[in-house]
Design a protein around this motif. Structure first.
Motif, PDB file in Angstrom:
ATOM      1  N   ASN A 129       0.838  -1.207   0.000  1.00  0.00           N
ATOM      2  CA  ASN A 129       0.000   0.000   0.000  1.00  0.00           C
ATOM      3  C   ASN A 129       0.872   1.255   0.000  1.00  0.00           C
ATOM      4  O   ASN A 129       0.542   2.246  -0.662  1.00  0.00           O
ATOM      5  CB  ASN A 129      -0.921  -0.010   1.220  1.00  0.00           C
ATOM      6  N   ALA A 130       1.986   1.203   0.726  1.00  0.00           N
ATOM      7  CA  ALA A 130       2.895   2.357   0.725  1.00  0.00           C
ATOM      8  C   ALA A 130       3.464   2.596  -0.671  1.00  0.00           C
ATOM      9  O   ALA A 130       3.613   3.750  -1.099  1.00  0.00           O
ATOM     10  CB  ALA A 130       4.021   2.130   1.727  1.00  0.00           C
ATOM     11  N   PHE A 131       3.766   1.531  -1.398  1.00  0.00           N
ATOM     12  CA  PHE A 131       4.310   1.719  -2.749  1.00  0.00           C
ATOM     13  C   PHE A 131       3.241   2.212  -3.722  1.00  0.00           C
ATOM     14  O   PHE A 131       3.560   2.974  -4.643  1.00  0.00           O
ATOM     15  CB  PHE A 131       4.947   0.422  -3.251  1.00  0.00           C
ATOM     16  N   PHE A 132       1.993   1.793  -3.533  1.00  0.00           N
ATOM     17  CA  PHE A 132       0.929   2.344  -4.389  1.00  0.00           C
ATOM     18  C   PHE A 132       0.768   3.845  -4.132  1.00  0.00           C
ATOM     19  O   PHE A 132       0.604   4.638  -5.065  1.00  0.00           O
ATOM     20  CB  PHE A 132      -0.389   1.611  -4.131  1.00  0.00           C
ATOM     21  N   ILE A 133       0.814   4.245  -2.856  1.00  0.00           N
ATOM     22  CA  ILE A 133       0.734   5.666  -2.525  1.00  0.00           C
ATOM     23  C   ILE A 133       1.934   6.406  -3.109  1.00  0.00           C
ATOM     24  O   ILE A 133       1.817   7.515  -3.638  1.00  0.00           O
ATOM     25  CB  ILE A 133       0.653   5.834  -0.994  1.00  0.00           C
ATOM     26  N   ASP A 134       3.092   5.766  -3.025  1.00  0.00           N
ATOM     27  CA  ASP A 134       4.315   6.375  -3.561  1.00  0.00           C
ATOM     28  C   ASP A 134       4.206   6.573  -5.073  1.00  0.00           C
ATOM     29  O   ASP A 134       4.627   7.604  -5.600  1.00  0.00           O
ATOM     30  CB  ASP A 134       5.492   5.462  -3.213  1.00  0.00           C
ATOM     31  N   ALA A 135       3.615   5.579  -5.745  1.00  0.00           N
ATOM     32  CA  ALA A 135       3.459   5.710  -7.196  1.00  0.00           C
ATOM     33  C   ALA A 135       2.509   6.869  -7.523  1.00  0.00           C
ATOM     34  O   ALA A 135       2.769   7.645  -8.462  1.00  0.00           O
ATOM     35  CB  ALA A 135       2.923   4.398  -7.772  1.00  0.00           C
ATOM     36  N   THR A 136       1.432   7.006  -6.743  1.00  0.00           N
ATOM     37  CA  THR A 136       0.504   8.124  -6.970  1.00  0.00           C
ATOM     38  C   THR A 136       1.203   9.460  -6.754  1.00  0.00           C
ATOM     39  O   THR A 136       1.064  10.396  -7.567  1.00  0.00           O
ATOM     40  CB  THR A 136      -0.686   8.000  -5.996  1.00  0.00           C
ATOM     41  N   LEU A 137       1.967   9.546  -5.667  1.00  0.00           N
ATOM     42  CA  LEU A 137       2.694  10.789  -5.382  1.00  0.00           C
ATOM     43  C   LEU A 137       3.690  11.118  -6.490  1.00  0.00           C
ATOM     44  O   LEU A 137       3.790  12.270  -6.927  1.00  0.00           O
ATOM     45  CB  LEU A 137       3.457  10.630  -4.063  1.00  0.00           C
ATOM     46  N   LEU A 138       4.409  10.085  -6.921  1.00  0.00           N
ATOM     47  CA  LEU A 138       5.409  10.315  -7.972  1.00  0.00           C
ATOM     48  C   LEU A 138       4.749  10.754  -9.264  1.00  0.00           C
ATOM     49  O   LEU A 138       5.273  11.616  -9.977  1.00  0.00           O
ATOM     50  CB  LEU A 138       6.209   9.031  -8.210  1.00  0.00           C
ATOM     51  N   ALA A 139       3.611  10.148  -9.578  1.00  0.00           N
ATOM     52  CA  ALA A 139       2.914  10.527 -10.811  1.00  0.00           C
ATOM     53  C   ALA A 139       2.473  11.986 -10.738  1.00  0.00           C
ATOM     54  O   ALA A 139       2.624  12.746 -11.714  1.00  0.00           O
ATOM     55  CB  ALA A 139       1.715   9.609 -11.025  1.00  0.00           C
ATOM     56  N   ILE A 140       1.944  12.395  -9.569  1.00  0.00           N
ATOM     57  CA  ILE A 140       1.481  13.784  -9.443  1.00  0.00           C
ATOM     58  C   ILE A 140       2.657  14.749  -9.465  1.00  0.00           C
ATOM     59  O   ILE A 140       2.685  15.719 -10.246  1.00  0.00           O
ATOM     60  CB  ILE A 140       0.673  13.938  -8.139  1.00  0.00           C
ATOM     61  N   LEU A 141       3.648  14.492  -8.611  1.00  0.00           N
ATOM     62  CA  LEU A 141       4.780  15.427  -8.498  1.00  0.00           C
ATOM     63  C   LEU A 141       5.635  15.424  -9.766  1.00  0.00           C
ATOM     64  O   LEU A 141       6.026  16.491 -10.262  1.00  0.00           O
ATOM     65  CB  LEU A 141       5.637  15.063  -7.287  1.00  0.00           C
ATOM     66  N   GLY A 142       5.917  14.231 -10.285  1.00  0.00           N
ATOM     67  CA  GLY A 142       6.733  14.156 -11.497  1.00  0.00           C
ATOM     68  C   GLY A 142       6.030  14.767 -12.688  1.00  0.00           C
ATOM     69  O   GLY A 142       6.634  15.499 -13.478  1.00  0.00           O
ATOM     70  N   GLY A 143       4.735  14.468 -12.804  1.00  0.00           N
ATOM     71  CA  GLY A 143       3.968  15.090 -13.894  1.00  0.00           C
ATOM     72  C   GLY A 143       3.949  16.598 -13.769  1.00  0.00           C
ATOM     73  O   GLY A 143       4.078  17.321 -14.764  1.00  0.00           O
ATOM     74  N   GLY A 144       3.789  17.080 -12.536  1.00  0.00           N
ATOM     75  CA  GLY A 144       3.806  18.528 -12.324  1.00  0.00           C
ATOM     76  C   GLY A 144       5.147  19.140 -12.681  1.00  0.00           C
ATOM     77  O   GLY A 144       5.208  20.216 -13.303  1.00  0.00           O
ATOM     78  N   LEU A 145       6.221  18.451 -12.301  1.00  0.00           N
ATOM     79  CA  LEU A 145       7.555  18.976 -12.618  1.00  0.00           C
ATOM     80  C   LEU A 145       7.793  19.012 -14.124  1.00  0.00           C
ATOM     81  O   LEU A 145       8.340  19.983 -14.663  1.00  0.00           O
ATOM     82  CB  LEU A 145       8.623  18.115 -11.934  1.00  0.00           C
ATOM     83  N   VAL A 146       7.388  17.949 -14.813  1.00  0.00           N
ATOM     84  CA  VAL A 146       7.574  17.908 -16.268  1.00  0.00           C
ATOM     85  C   VAL A 146       6.725  18.977 -16.935  1.00  0.00           C
ATOM     86  O   VAL A 146       7.157  19.656 -17.875  1.00  0.00           O
ATOM     87  CB  VAL A 146       7.217  16.495 -16.792  1.00  0.00           C
ATOM     88  N   TRP A 147       5.505  19.168 -16.412  1.00  0.00           N
ATOM     89  CA  TRP A 147       4.622  20.191 -16.985  1.00  0.00           C
ATOM     90  C   TRP A 147       5.216  21.584 -16.753  1.00  0.00           C
ATOM     91  O   TRP A 147       5.214  22.429 -17.665  1.00  0.00           O
ATOM     92  CB  TRP A 147       3.247  20.079 -16.331  1.00  0.00           C
ATOM     93  N   LEU A 148       5.738  21.821 -15.558  1.00  0.00           N
ATOM     94  CA  LEU A 148       6.374  23.112 -15.282  1.00  0.00           C
ATOM     95  C   LEU A 148       7.607  23.305 -16.164  1.00  0.00           C
ATOM     96  O   LEU A 148       7.869  24.421 -16.643  1.00  0.00           O
ATOM     97  CB  LEU A 148       6.778  23.194 -13.805  1.00  0.00           C
ATOM     98  N   GLY A 149       8.344  22.217 -16.384  1.00  0.00           N
ATOM     99  CA  GLY A 149       9.513  22.313 -17.253  1.00  0.00           C
ATOM    100  C   GLY A 149       9.140  22.626 -18.677  1.00  0.00           C
ATOM    101  O   GLY A 149       9.852  23.356 -19.385  1.00  0.00           O
ATOM    102  N   SER A 150       8.006  22.103 -19.120  1.00  0.00           N
ATOM    103  CA  SER A 150       7.588  22.400 -20.490  1.00  0.00           C
ATOM    104  C   SER A 150       7.104  23.832 -20.625  1.00  0.00           C
ATOM    105  O   SER A 150       7.164  24.426 -21.704  1.00  0.00           O
ATOM    106  CB  SER A 150       6.473  21.435 -20.911  1.00  0.00           C
ATOM    107  N   LEU A 151       6.588  24.394 -19.529  1.00  0.00           N
ATOM    108  CA  LEU A 151       6.139  25.786 -19.583  1.00  0.00           C
ATOM    109  C   LEU A 151       7.324  26.740 -19.623  1.00  0.00           C
ATOM    110  O   LEU A 151       7.259  27.807 -20.249  1.00  0.00           O
ATOM    111  CB  LEU A 151       5.286  26.101 -18.348  1.00  0.00           C
ATOM    112  N   ALA A 152       8.398  26.367 -18.958  1.00  0.00           N
ATOM    113  CA  ALA A 152       9.545  27.283 -18.854  1.00  0.00           C
ATOM    114  C   ALA A 152      10.309  27.364 -20.179  1.00  0.00           C
ATOM    115  O   ALA A 152      10.213  26.530 -21.038  1.00  0.00           O
ATOM    116  CB  ALA A 152      10.466  26.793 -17.756  1.00  0.00           C
TER     117      ALA A 152
END
Lengths: 152, 206
Positions: A129-152
């Motif tokens: 369950n901790a790894f499923f939560i970790d995957a969700t967090l990574l998807a949100i944070l990583g996606g946000g970082l990539v999206w911010l990088g594409s905006l810059a």
């Protein structure tokens, strides 16, 4: 049928599991700390926002403009961003609790005096369950970082 | 002092739940003369031989004959490695559930890594993409290895010793993941607290 606790671990296996459990517990406690920090900061931001919304018209004057002006932010935008941050904080906190639980179960299994308690099964479920939560967090944070990088 | 399960395992002792290994030679030492038994009609009274002994220690078990069809009692110490029972369903399910979680985590990390590295190659993006891509790749590797080992736990063809080693290796691969994450999170928390203190001090000066 054989239970997980009855697997014939040799001392090297037990040492590997014990070492992993220690780092797992450390990471879980750091995550709990980080999640709690995020939640406390969020509460502080809400209090500051409410205080500023109530008192800002009274203390603002034309002769002394505010030092920093962040622009106009609607209550809906503010609430959405804050809700997202609180959600991430809760996910981090829950993941940390699960990791700590899993680490304690693994350590209980290594130092157990009885084999009846299903420590290993509980540890694996909590860790999954901790790894499923970790995957969700990574998807949100990583996606946000990539999206911010594409905006810059 | 309470003896732990790990200490008992290291000595090779087993508990009451261990399976039986039938070894007639380990139950009773071979004797040249069979003791008189009730089946041979030596004595109609079962307690008669016990009363015949004068030293006070009577081994009633050794006087009893055991037919060849009757199963022998288990010896006290049995090696777990000889046990060939298969892993039960909750154990297999727990190991595979963790393997699936690791696969999902690895997929997310690999997606992040390839997205960042692809952007780096296509557009020549800066250091953040390189950092995200490389860290994601490094974190995905233990997940893949751990999932591979944990998925093999409890297969029909695997022995209990193989299951134990696979389980320990799968959990052991995750150690690198936890070390990296704990170090990065500790540094982030420390730097965050330092930055918070710095900004608060500067604002207090203003």
């Amino acid at each position: 049928m054989r239970r997980l606790a009855e697997l014939p671990f040799d001392p090297r296996d037990e040492r590997a599991i014990d070492g992993t459990a220690r780092w797992m517990g450390a990471l879980g406690r750091f995550q709990v700390l980080a999640g709690a920090l995020v939640l406390f900061v969020s509460i502080g931001v809400v209090v500051a926002w409410t205080f500023a919304a109530v008192t800002a018209p009274e203390i603002e004057s034309d002769t002394t403009p505010p030092l920093v002006r962040l622009g106009e932010v609607s209550a809906l935008q503010f609430g959405s961003v804050l809700g997202g941050i609180v959600f991430l904080g809760i996910l981090v906190l829950r993941g940390g609790v699960l990791l700590t639980d899993a680490a304690e179960d693994l350590e209980h299994h290594i130092h157990a005096t009885d084999e009846d308690a299903p420590y290993l099964e509980d540890a694996l479920h909590a860790l999954a369950n901790a790894f499923f939560i970790d995957a969700t967090l990574l998807a949100i944070l990583g996606g946000g970082l990539v999206w911010l990088g594409s905006l810059a | 002092m309470t003896e732990t399960l790990g200490e008992r395992r290291r000595r090779g002792e087993d508990d009451a739940t261990a399976p039986f290994v039938l070894d007639r030679s380990s139950v009773r030492p071979p004797t040249t003369e069979p003791p008189p038994t009730h089946e041979t009609g030596a004595s109609p009274n079962p307690d008669e031989h016990a009363h015949d002994e004068h030293d006070g220690v009577v081994d009633l078990v050794s006087r009893r004959s055991i037919p060849s069809s009757e199963p022998l009692p288990a010896p006290a110490a049995t090696s777990r490695a000889n046990d060939t029972r298969r892993l039960d369903k909750p154990g297999r399910r727990a190991a595979r559930w963790l393997a699936w979680a690791l696969v999902v985590d690895a997929l997310v990390l690999l997606t992040l890594a390839f997205t960042s590295l692809g952007r780096l190659l296509d557009e020549g993006a800066g250091a953040p993409d390189l950092l995200i891509g490389s860290v994601s790749l490094v974190l995905a590797l233990p997940c893949v290895l751990g999932a591979r080992h944990l998925a093999g736990v409890g297969r029909r063809t695997s022995t209990p010793t193989h299951d134990a080693h696979g389980f320990a290796q799968g959990i052991g691969h995750l150690r690198a993941l936890f070390v990296i994450k704990a170090t990065v999170l500790f540094m982030t928390l420390g730097l965050g607290c330092f930055a918070f203190w710095l900004i608060a001090s500067l604002l207090a000066l203003l």
